[in-house]
Design a protein around this motif. Structure first.
Motif, mmCIF file in Angstrom:
data_model
loop_
_atom_site.group_PDB
_atom_site.id
_atom_site.type_symbol
_atom_site.label_atom_id
_atom_site.label_comp_id
_atom_site.label_asym_id
_atom_site.label_seq_id
_atom_site.Cartn_x
_atom_site.Cartn_y
_atom_site.Cartn_z
ATOM 1 N N ILE A 199 -8.181 1.103 -5.574
ATOM 2 C CA ILE A 199 -8.135 -0.038 -4.570
ATOM 3 C C ILE A 199 -9.365 -0.485 -4.037
ATOM 4 O O ILE A 199 -9.796 -1.514 -4.098
ATOM 5 C CB ILE A 199 -7.073 0.320 -3.643
ATOM 6 C CG1 ILE A 199 -6.523 -0.824 -2.860
ATOM 7 C CG2 ILE A 199 -7.686 1.611 -2.636
ATOM 8 C CD1 ILE A 199 -5.445 -0.567 -2.020
ATOM 9 N N ILE B 142 0.816 -1.123 0.050
ATOM 10 C CA ILE B 142 -0.049 -0.004 -0.060
ATOM 11 C C ILE B 142 0.757 1.319 -0.105
ATOM 12 O O ILE B 142 1.941 1.362 0.765
ATOM 13 C CB ILE B 142 -0.839 -0.071 1.131
ATOM 14 C CG1 ILE B 142 -1.881 -1.252 1.332
ATOM 15 C CG2 ILE B 142 -1.559 1.231 1.443
ATOM 16 C CD1 ILE B 142 -3.144 -1.276 1.148
ATOM 17 N N THR B 143 0.755 1.961 -0.905
ATOM 18 C CA THR B 143 1.237 3.362 -0.887
ATOM 19 C C THR B 143 0.507 4.625 -0.511
ATOM 20 O O THR B 143 -0.826 4.341 -0.270
ATOM 21 C CB THR B 143 1.571 3.774 -2.391
ATOM 22 O OG1 THR B 143 0.445 4.161 -3.067
ATOM 23 C CG2 THR B 143 2.546 2.684 -2.963
ATOM 24 N N LEU B 144 0.999 5.466 -0.077
ATOM 25 C CA LEU B 144 0.281 6.804 0.411
ATOM 26 C C LEU B 144 -0.744 7.244 -0.758
ATOM 27 O O LEU B 144 -1.710 7.873 -0.275
ATOM 28 C CB LEU B 144 1.114 8.047 0.823
ATOM 29 C CG LEU B 144 2.063 7.774 2.077
ATOM 30 C CD1 LEU B 144 3.071 8.947 2.093
ATOM 31 C CD2 LEU B 144 1.188 7.720 3.299
ATOM 32 N N PRO C 14 0.020 13.674 2.813
ATOM 33 C CA PRO C 14 -1.019 12.626 3.716
ATOM 34 C C PRO C 14 -1.587 13.318 4.747
ATOM 35 O O PRO C 14 -1.202 14.499 5.261
ATOM 36 C CB PRO C 14 0.155 11.682 4.225
ATOM 37 C CG PRO C 14 1.500 12.391 4.186
ATOM 38 C CD PRO C 14 1.380 13.335 3.210
ATOM 39 N N HIS D 40 -2.722 5.412 -2.366
ATOM 40 C CA HIS D 40 -3.728 4.694 -2.038
ATOM 41 C C HIS D 40 -4.744 5.352 -1.253
ATOM 42 O O HIS D 40 -5.945 5.139 -1.616
ATOM 43 C CB HIS D 40 -3.413 3.231 -1.786
ATOM 44 C CG HIS D 40 -2.870 2.386 -2.720
ATOM 45 N ND1 HIS D 40 -1.501 1.749 -2.491
ATOM 46 C CD2 HIS D 40 -3.530 2.157 -3.920
ATOM 47 C CE1 HIS D 40 -1.453 0.835 -3.651
ATOM 48 N NE2 HIS D 40 -2.408 1.186 -4.673
ATOM 49 N N GLY D 41 -4.372 6.234 -0.434
ATOM 50 C CA GLY D 41 -5.218 6.548 0.592
ATOM 51 C C GLY D 41 -5.338 8.187 0.058
ATOM 52 O O GLY D 41 -6.042 8.992 1.110
#
Lengths: 352, 352
Positions: free
Chosen positions: B25, B11-13, B349, B15-16
């Motif tokens: 995702i 999971i990468t930043l 983030p 993805h959020g």
């Protein structure tokens, strides 16, 4: 000066352990802040009742039950289950315990950067499969990430919605009611502790994590009037739940140690660590308070449903002395009687 | 081999971040896993619609709207607000955007061991006060702790419940509709980036975080039929939201840069960082798609309600070529026209 500056300046692990300290922080910093008219909606039950789920009245249609919990268990894969199954089961069980039929769920997931996608996939599949097999729709959610080092792994907040025709409210528990457990006590807590501490990894202690739909839906349909209280003894275990009930209803609850089903390996492991199995978390076991006229019949029916360790473990009494209201007593196997305190301090973090 | 092992293993930043990768995702690992009959309850809208809140039908009574989000913003106190106000506002706004009147909320809080109780107290007070002033009841919640070093600070998952007589569903957006914003674009995103990066701390960029109850409730009552879509452009900003709408309704949306209200200091700051202000998060601003016959009147009414920067910023079109369906175009101030892509990658983030 407010209450907390006198006692603590920082949050401790015990504040989140589900015992006395959690009760204290929730009561003082949250419940007391909310004006009574905003504790609940109409004649529903909300923050004031501290039940497993809140109830919003729908007029003649009954109630909408809602619940939310964050799941932080570590390790995320443990004997008997994983974080996804735990989150789905916990959500479903919280709804069942107020007498509601679970219909839908939503999840808000926060994942650490660098988390393996394969593990994420397993956890989410497990969450969805558990909902699916209980006919609960996943109708929405949220997905966020946090930078590496700012979160250890993954947290799932899971919310559930159900409908209740005749809700079960713990406040209806009455003197005379029998206390019934649906199965073995302490399995989940013991399994997580063994997995975290690496002790007893060769024992066969397995978490009991599962949705109790197949138990509670038939019970609710058949014994709606006889079941006065129902609870999911997670953090703080049976000891915490039963203490909450005694306090809320100003009764005395007496448990009979001999009749409490505990697996030998759980008992041994708890003894080794010097912990009372009654304060270990459960994630697939219900505690009921049942009208004494129906208690034997209810236990028989529970066993017929496959819960063959279902047992009456105690009874609710009217306190002879009002100063004893809220107390839980334990008749030990040896014959003595002692006060069973609500657990305090932190057994182990991230148990659920 | 599944889709994800081809693209990513971790999971990468991004993805959020709420942009393209989040869409990917969520679509691949969550939405596709859920059987269509478990996407929603009855004729409600759920996971399939990816609206701000899900809707459960109540028979003649209308719909129950439900939403849940995790809030991880860093710093937890920022210019214009804090984590508590953000969580309450986000929950309320998600309900308002589907045409629901917010009635109740629940929160699940996870806090790091050692977190100052004073800060926890401020955050929770802010959460409760924001709910209170919008007449939303806090009816339940959950409180957990994580050991030091396993969580950076605090996460609040906040869930909201509302009732909608006539819901607003983005899928009703039609060619001809005008796109309206209720105020300045990009304030929250710019404020958090400045606070995180310590750059521009001397500018006066302040988050717009607030519940939009005083705007949306009168609008819903008065223009229920004219408002075809409403959205809360948080992560990914206006660019992400409008792209989602164009894709969902197979239309082309054209925005007119000149008419988009952006504060000079936000524009300057975004230019300095090389970021499009249209992809900055907003936490107290609504985007509406309104029947063109009513658009001017709606804007006038929004301004009367105190939203004096409310403006028509674009329009929805039927694509001339079906291959253009789902595209968003931006007419620049200079006169050119370009495709406004959904944002991708990770700006920063913990923006919300």
């Amino acid at each position: 000066m407010t209450w907390y500056t006198r006692l603590w300046r920082y949050i401790t692990l015990a504040h989140g352990a589900g015992g006395k300290e959690t009760e204290e922080i929730v009561e003082n910093l949250i419940v007391q802040r909310v004006p009574p008219n905003l504790w609940k909606v109409g004649e529903g039950s909300g923050l004031d009742s501290l039940d497993d789920a809140a109830l919003i009245p729908l007029g003649d249609e009954g109630y909408v039950a809602v619940t939310v919990d964050s799941y932080t268990v570590k390790p995320i894969f443990f004997p008997g289950g994983d974080l996804g199954r735990l989150a789905a089961s916990g959500t479903i069980n919280d709804l069942l315990m107020v007498g509601a039929k679970p219909i839908a769920a939503l999840d808000a997931v926060v994942v650490e950067e660098g988390f393996p996608l394969e593990d994420f996939n397993k956890i989410i599949s497990s969450y969805i499969d558990t909902l699916k097999s209980n006919n609960v729709a996943l109708i929405g959610g949220d997905f966020k990430t946090m930078p590496k080092g700012q979160l250890d792994g993954i947290i799932i907040a899971s919310m559930g919605i159900g409908v209740a025709k005749k809700p079960i409210r713990d406040s209806d528990i009455k003197p005379g009611d029998k206390i019934i457990v649906s199965g073995y006590v302490g399995d989940h807590g013991a399994a997580i502790m063994a997995a975290q501490q690496g002790i007893g990894a060769n024992t066969d202690i397995v978490s009991d994590v599962k949705p109790l739909t197949d138990l509670m839906i038939p019970l609710i349909e058949r014994y709606a009037d006889a079941i006065h209280g129902a609870g999911d003894p997670t953090r703080g275990g049976v000891a915490m739940l039963v203490n909450t009930w005694a306090k809320k209803t100003e009764t005395v609850i007496v448990l009979d140690e001999e009749s409490i089903p505990i697996r030998p390996q759980v008992r041994e492991y708890a003894e080794m660590l010097g912990i009372d199995p009654l304060s270990l978390a459960n994630e697939g076991m219900a505690v009921l308070a049942v009208d004494s006229d129906y208690a034997d019949e209810v236990v028989k029916y529970m066993r017929k449903l496959g819960y063959d360790k279902a047992s009456i473990i105690g009874q609710v009494y009217k306190p002879k002395d009002p100063r004893h209201a809220g107390r839980v007593l334990l008749k030990s196997v040896a014959g003595g009687i002692r006060i069973l305190e609500p657990p305090s301090g932190e057994l182990v973090p991230r148990i659920c």
